[in-house]
Design a protein around this motif. Structure first.
Motif, mmCIF file in Angstrom:
data_model
loop_
_atom_site.group_PDB
_atom_site.id
_atom_site.type_symbol
_atom_site.label_atom_id
_atom_site.label_comp_id
_atom_site.label_asym_id
_atom_site.label_seq_id
_atom_site.Cartn_x
_atom_site.Cartn_y
_atom_site.Cartn_z
ATOM 1 N N VAL A 55 0.775 -1.235 0.013
ATOM 2 C CA VAL A 55 -0.202 -0.012 -0.075
ATOM 3 C C VAL A 55 0.985 0.998 -0.183
ATOM 4 O O VAL A 55 0.722 2.131 -0.854
ATOM 5 N N GLU A 56 1.886 1.195 0.953
ATOM 6 C CA GLU A 56 3.001 2.273 0.792
ATOM 7 C C GLU A 56 3.426 2.766 -0.573
ATOM 8 O O GLU A 56 3.555 3.628 -0.870
ATOM 9 N N TRP A 57 3.981 1.601 -0.984
ATOM 10 C CA TRP A 57 4.504 1.618 -2.401
ATOM 11 C C TRP A 57 3.535 2.249 -3.511
ATOM 12 O O TRP A 57 3.863 2.977 -4.400
ATOM 13 N N GLY A 58 2.174 1.694 -3.364
ATOM 14 C CA GLY A 58 1.316 2.535 -4.442
ATOM 15 C C GLY A 58 1.077 3.686 -4.104
ATOM 16 O O GLY A 58 0.909 4.528 -4.949
ATOM 17 N N GLU A 59 1.094 4.216 -2.716
ATOM 18 C CA GLU A 59 0.828 5.684 -2.652
ATOM 19 C C GLU A 59 2.207 6.414 -3.195
ATOM 20 O O GLU A 59 1.923 7.611 -3.694
ATOM 21 N N TYR A 60 3.367 5.886 -2.872
ATOM 22 C CA TYR A 60 4.645 6.403 -3.379
ATOM 23 C C TYR A 60 4.320 6.607 -4.682
ATOM 24 O O TYR A 60 5.082 7.621 -5.447
ATOM 25 N N GLY A 62 2.048 6.774 -6.850
ATOM 26 C CA GLY A 62 0.833 7.176 -7.445
ATOM 27 C C GLY A 62 -0.115 6.652 -7.835
ATOM 28 O O GLY A 62 -0.831 6.694 -8.976
ATOM 29 N N SER A 63 -0.344 5.261 -7.245
ATOM 30 C CA SER A 63 -1.500 4.422 -7.516
ATOM 31 C C SER A 63 -2.836 5.127 -7.561
ATOM 32 O O SER A 63 -3.022 5.763 -6.776
ATOM 33 N N ARG A 64 -3.632 4.833 -8.646
ATOM 34 C CA ARG A 64 -4.953 5.525 -8.480
ATOM 35 C C ARG A 64 -6.019 4.540 -7.833
ATOM 36 O O ARG A 64 -7.243 4.892 -7.930
ATOM 37 N N THR A 66 -7.228 2.595 -4.347
ATOM 38 C CA THR A 66 -7.390 2.617 -3.021
ATOM 39 C C THR A 66 -6.500 1.466 -2.214
ATOM 40 O O THR A 66 -6.254 0.347 -2.893
ATOM 41 N N PRO A 67 -6.128 1.666 -0.917
ATOM 42 C CA PRO A 67 -5.609 0.498 -0.289
ATOM 43 C C PRO A 67 -6.187 -0.667 -0.292
ATOM 44 O O PRO A 67 -5.517 -1.762 -0.315
#
Length: 109
Positions: A55-60, A62-64, A66-67
């Motif tokens: 989830v952190e990697w996705g946020e970093y 710029g994933s579109r 949700t967690p």
């Protein structure tokens, strides 16, 4: 305790979920989100991810998604046999709990 609707359609839903939630879940871009999560694992094929790291990697990055969608996509990929969890392979979450570490499934030819 709620049960899951097992009608062969993913993502699954609970019998107590409203119809709008079930429909929204089925409209989720499963292939796209699974592809994005799989690409994250290809970026770290040896280290892998615990769910909170994913989830952190996705946020970093710029994933579109949700967690919740990222974690669900990881679970779907594991169910398909594309990801695996090594026995005893855990990392601590920020709260100090053990979390499974998932890696790309080894190819057995």
């Amino acid at each position: 305790m709620s049960s899951l609707v097992l009608d062969g359609v993913n993502p699954r839903s609970r019998t107590v979920d409203p119809v709008t939630s079930v429909d929204a879940g089925r409209d989720a871009q499963l292939t796209a989100s699974q592809g994005e999560v799989l690409s994250m694992f290809h970026a770290r094929p040896i280290d892998g991810f615990a769910d909170h790291e994913l989830v952190e990697w996705g946020e970093y990055s710029g994933s579109r998604y949700t967690p919740q969608r990222i974690r669900s996509a990881r679970a779907e990929l594991a169910e398909k046999g594309l990801l695996e969890h090594g026995e005893g392979d855990y990392r601590k979450t920020p709260t100090g709990k053990n979390a499974r570490v998932w890696t790309l499934a080894s190819k057995e030819d």
